[in-house]
Design an enzyme around this catalytic site. Structure first.
Site, mmCIF file in Angstrom:
data_model
loop_
_atom_site.group_PDB
_atom_site.id
_atom_site.type_symbol
_atom_site.label_atom_id
_atom_site.label_comp_id
_atom_site.label_asym_id
_atom_site.label_seq_id
_atom_site.Cartn_x
_atom_site.Cartn_y
_atom_site.Cartn_z
ATOM 1 N N HIS A 33 13.500 -41.378 -18.167
ATOM 2 C CA HIS A 33 14.984 -41.570 -18.961
ATOM 3 C C HIS A 33 15.861 -40.337 -18.675
ATOM 4 O O HIS A 33 15.293 -39.236 -18.514
ATOM 5 C CB HIS A 33 14.500 -41.703 -20.400
ATOM 6 C CG HIS A 33 13.839 -40.526 -21.183
ATOM 7 N ND1 HIS A 33 12.546 -40.389 -20.972
ATOM 8 C CD2 HIS A 33 14.182 -39.496 -21.931
ATOM 9 C CE1 HIS A 33 12.068 -39.188 -21.581
ATOM 10 N NE2 HIS A 33 13.129 -38.599 -22.181
ATOM 11 N N HIS A 90 18.855 -38.249 -21.073
ATOM 12 C CA HIS A 90 19.664 -37.987 -22.308
ATOM 13 C C HIS A 90 21.135 -37.904 -21.890
ATOM 14 O O HIS A 90 21.454 -37.298 -21.066
ATOM 15 C CB HIS A 90 19.147 -36.619 -22.876
ATOM 16 C CG HIS A 90 17.539 -36.605 -22.968
ATOM 17 N ND1 HIS A 90 17.188 -36.786 -24.379
ATOM 18 C CD2 HIS A 90 16.392 -36.339 -22.197
ATOM 19 C CE1 HIS A 90 16.110 -36.427 -24.501
ATOM 20 N NE2 HIS A 90 15.484 -36.247 -23.225
HETATM 21 P P1 AMP Z 1 12.157 -36.303 -23.676
HETATM 22 O O1 AMP Z 1 11.234 -35.065 -24.594
HETATM 23 O O2 AMP Z 1 12.823 -35.706 -22.518
HETATM 24 O O3 AMP Z 1 10.789 -37.079 -23.203
HETATM 25 O O4 AMP Z 1 12.820 -37.039 -24.693
HETATM 26 C C1 AMP Z 1 12.151 -38.206 -25.347
HETATM 27 C C2 AMP Z 1 13.439 -38.126 -26.545
HETATM 28 O O5 AMP Z 1 13.072 -39.527 -27.190
HETATM 29 C C3 AMP Z 1 13.611 -37.208 -27.585
HETATM 30 O O6 AMP Z 1 14.731 -36.791 -27.861
HETATM 31 C C4 AMP Z 1 13.145 -38.025 -29.222
HETATM 32 O O7 AMP Z 1 14.024 -37.631 -29.980
HETATM 33 C C5 AMP Z 1 13.377 -39.364 -28.481
HETATM 34 N N1 AMP Z 1 12.749 -40.334 -29.310
HETATM 35 C C6 AMP Z 1 11.340 -40.514 -29.549
HETATM 36 N N2 AMP Z 1 11.038 -41.827 -30.198
HETATM 37 C C7 AMP Z 1 11.991 -42.234 -30.116
HETATM 38 C C8 AMP Z 1 12.460 -43.554 -30.773
HETATM 39 N N3 AMP Z 1 11.423 -44.456 -31.330
HETATM 40 N N4 AMP Z 1 13.442 -44.362 -30.768
HETATM 41 C C9 AMP Z 1 14.667 -43.419 -29.925
HETATM 42 N N5 AMP Z 1 14.365 -42.115 -29.574
HETATM 43 C C10 AMP Z 1 13.163 -41.551 -29.636
#
Ligand code: AMP
Length: 139
Positions: free
Chosen positions: A102, A104
């Site tokens: 993913h 951001h």
């Molecule tokens: P990463 O640490 O780059 O893997 O980013 C994961 C992101 O997913 C973080 O910014 C979290 O805040 C976000 N996140 C975790 N669970 C959820 C969810 N259920 N819905 C939306 N965002 C989420």
């Protein structure tokens, strides 16, 4: 590490967990981050199983970055930030917490610092309203 098909984003893609959706096509899904680091923090996930950028196929990555630009343009129109930061974290040492590919999208404003990563829960009504504004601007 092997890909876990029951990670949070895989469940969101399958509709087993809710998300505040902004955009979807055959290969990608965009939704609001529930622990936003900036106002309007949005995520773009590939619908194809993959742990991170390094292990994702070219075509899937291309689709994800195209959607990232499409949604970033909509964020730009909807929220008029001073700048837009795109982030992508690979493995725990880089801060990755969800092991599904993913990107951001983080709109930024002069003088406003990033909040901590994956820490401070959003006010749901606020990110629902932001999602509506962003989705309206998708071209
Ligand atoms: P990463 O640490 O780059 O893997 O980013 C994961 C992101 O997913 C973080 O910014 C979290 O805040 C976000 N996140 C975790 N669970 C959820 C969810 N259920 N819905 C939306 N965002 C989420």
């Amino acid at each position: 590490m092997t890909y876990d098909p029951d990670n949070i984003f895989a469940k969101i893609i399958r509709g087993e967990l809710p998300s505040i959706k902004v955009y979807e096509d055959d290969l990608t899904l965009a939704f609001m981050d529930i622990n936003p680091q900036t106002r309007g923090h949005t995520l773009v996930v590939s619908k194809t199983a993959g742990i991170d950028l390094l292990s994702t196929e070219d075509d899937d990555l291309a689709a994800a970055i195209k959607t990232t630009r499409k949604v970033a343009r909509a964020v730009d129109k909807a929220l008029s930030p001073d700048g837009i930061m795109i982030a992508q974290l690979n493995r725990a040492a880089a801060g990755q917490t969800v092991y599904h590919t993913h990107f951001h999208i983080m709109p930024r404003w002069q003088g406003t610092e990033l909040k901590l990563h994956n820490t401070i829960p959003a006010v749901m009504s606020e990110i629902e309203e932001l999602a509506r504004k962003i989705a309206t601007e998708i071209e």
